[in-house]
Motif scaffolding. Structure first.
Motif, mmCIF file in Angstrom:
data_model
loop_
_atom_site.group_PDB
_atom_site.id
_atom_site.type_symbol
_atom_site.label_atom_id
_atom_site.label_comp_id
_atom_site.label_asym_id
_atom_site.label_seq_id
_atom_site.Cartn_x
_atom_site.Cartn_y
_atom_site.Cartn_z
ATOM 1 N N THR A 2 3.540 9.551 0.351
ATOM 2 C CA THR A 2 2.727 8.523 -0.316
ATOM 3 C C THR A 2 2.657 7.267 0.533
ATOM 4 O OG1 THR A 2 3.243 9.409 -2.497
ATOM 5 C CG2 THR A 2 2.501 7.113 -2.395
ATOM 6 N N GLN A 3 3.789 6.831 1.071
ATOM 7 C CA GLN A 3 3.801 5.642 1.929
ATOM 8 C C GLN A 3 2.946 5.851 3.172
ATOM 9 O OE1 GLN A 3 7.965 5.029 2.671
ATOM 10 N NE2 GLN A 3 8.191 3.642 0.933
ATOM 11 N N ASP A 31 -0.742 5.778 2.160
ATOM 12 C CA ASP A 31 -1.183 4.413 1.846
ATOM 13 C C ASP A 31 -1.515 3.657 3.133
ATOM 14 O OD1 ASP A 31 -0.826 4.869 -0.869
ATOM 15 O OD2 ASP A 31 1.085 3.769 -0.979
ATOM 16 N N ARG A 32 -0.639 3.746 4.123
ATOM 17 C CA ARG A 32 -0.862 3.043 5.396
ATOM 18 C C ARG A 32 -2.094 3.586 6.128
ATOM 19 N NH1 ARG A 32 4.891 3.761 6.239
ATOM 20 N NH2 ARG A 32 4.359 5.262 7.833
ATOM 21 N N GLU A 78 -4.645 5.247 4.840
ATOM 22 C CA GLU A 78 -5.868 4.955 4.091
ATOM 23 C C GLU A 78 -6.280 3.492 4.300
ATOM 24 O OE1 GLU A 78 -7.698 6.394 -0.101
ATOM 25 O OE2 GLU A 78 -5.703 5.470 -0.227
ATOM 26 N N ALA A 79 -5.317 2.590 4.312
ATOM 27 C CA ALA A 79 -5.614 1.169 4.542
ATOM 28 C C ALA A 79 -6.258 0.955 5.915
ATOM 29 C CB ALA A 79 -4.336 0.338 4.419
#
Length: 165
Positions: free
Chosen positions: A87-88, A91-92, A94-95
Motif C-alpha cells: 500500500t505504501q 501510494d508513492r 501513484e502520487a
C-alpha cells in the motif's frame, strides 16, 4: 587468496576448535555480497529516480504483460511483501503518476493496479541499466561458475522452505 571471512573462520578455529564454523564461510560471504550488491543496485535505481521497492513494483507490473495490470494481492504475492508495504509503495508510485488504481473488471469492490504510460517508459529505461549492472557484478565468474552458483542457491532456498515459486 584469503578474504575477511577466511580470517574470521581461522580465528574461531583457534578460539573454539571444537565448533564446526564452516557455515560462516557461506553466510559470512552472503552477507558481505548482499551489502555490495545492494549498494550497487541502489545506485542504479537512484539514477532513474527510483528505490528498490519502487523498481520492484514497476518491474512486476511490466513483466506481467499487457495490460500491465494486477490486483494488489497478486502484486503483493509477486513482489513478496506485506499488504501494508505494498500500500505504501503504491501510494508513492501513484502520487508520481507511475501507476493508477482503477476499479477491477472482475470485482467492482476491488481495485487493480496498472502501469501508466509514464511508469511503463520509466521501467523500460531503468531495466537495461539494471541488467547491465548485474552483468558487471557477475563478470568475475565464468558460465560454469554462474550455473553452479545458481544451482546451489536454488537448492539452498528449497531446503530452507522457500515456497514463493
Amino acid at each position: 587468496m584469503a578474504d575477511h571471512v577466511d580470517r574470521v573462520v581461522a580465528q574461531w578455529a583457534v578460539e573454539r576448535p571444537e565448533l564446526d564454523v564452516s557455515p560462516m564461510e557461506v553466510f559470512g560471504r552472503l552477507k558481505r555480497l548482499y551489502r555490495l550488491v545492494d549498494a550497487e543496485l541502489n545506485r542504479t535505481f537512484a539514477r532513474h529516480g527510483l528505490d528498490a521497492a519502487s523498481f520492484d513494483v514497476l518491474a512486476t507490473l511490466r513483466r506481467s504483460g499487457p495490460p500491465y495490470r494486477l490486483t494488489p494481492t497478486r502484486l503483493m504475492q509477486s513482489a513478496m511483501v506485506t499488504s501494508g508495504a505494498i500500500t505504501q509503495r503504491l501510494d508513492r508510485l501513484e502520487a508520481r503518476g507511475l501507476v493508477t488504481r482503477t476499479r477491477s473488471d472482475q470485482d467492482g469492490r476491488s481495485r487493480d493496479v496498472e502501469l501508466t504510460p509514464e511508469g511503463h517508459a520509466l521501467i523500460d529505461r531503468a531495466l537495461p541499466d539494471h541488467v547491465a549492472g548485474e552483468h558487471r557484478m557477475l563478470a568475475g565468474l565464468d558460465d560454469d561458475q554462474r550455473a553452479a552458483l545458481v544451482d546451489a542457491m536454488r537448492a539452498l532456498l528449497a531446503h530452507l522452505g522457500d515456497t514463493s515459486g
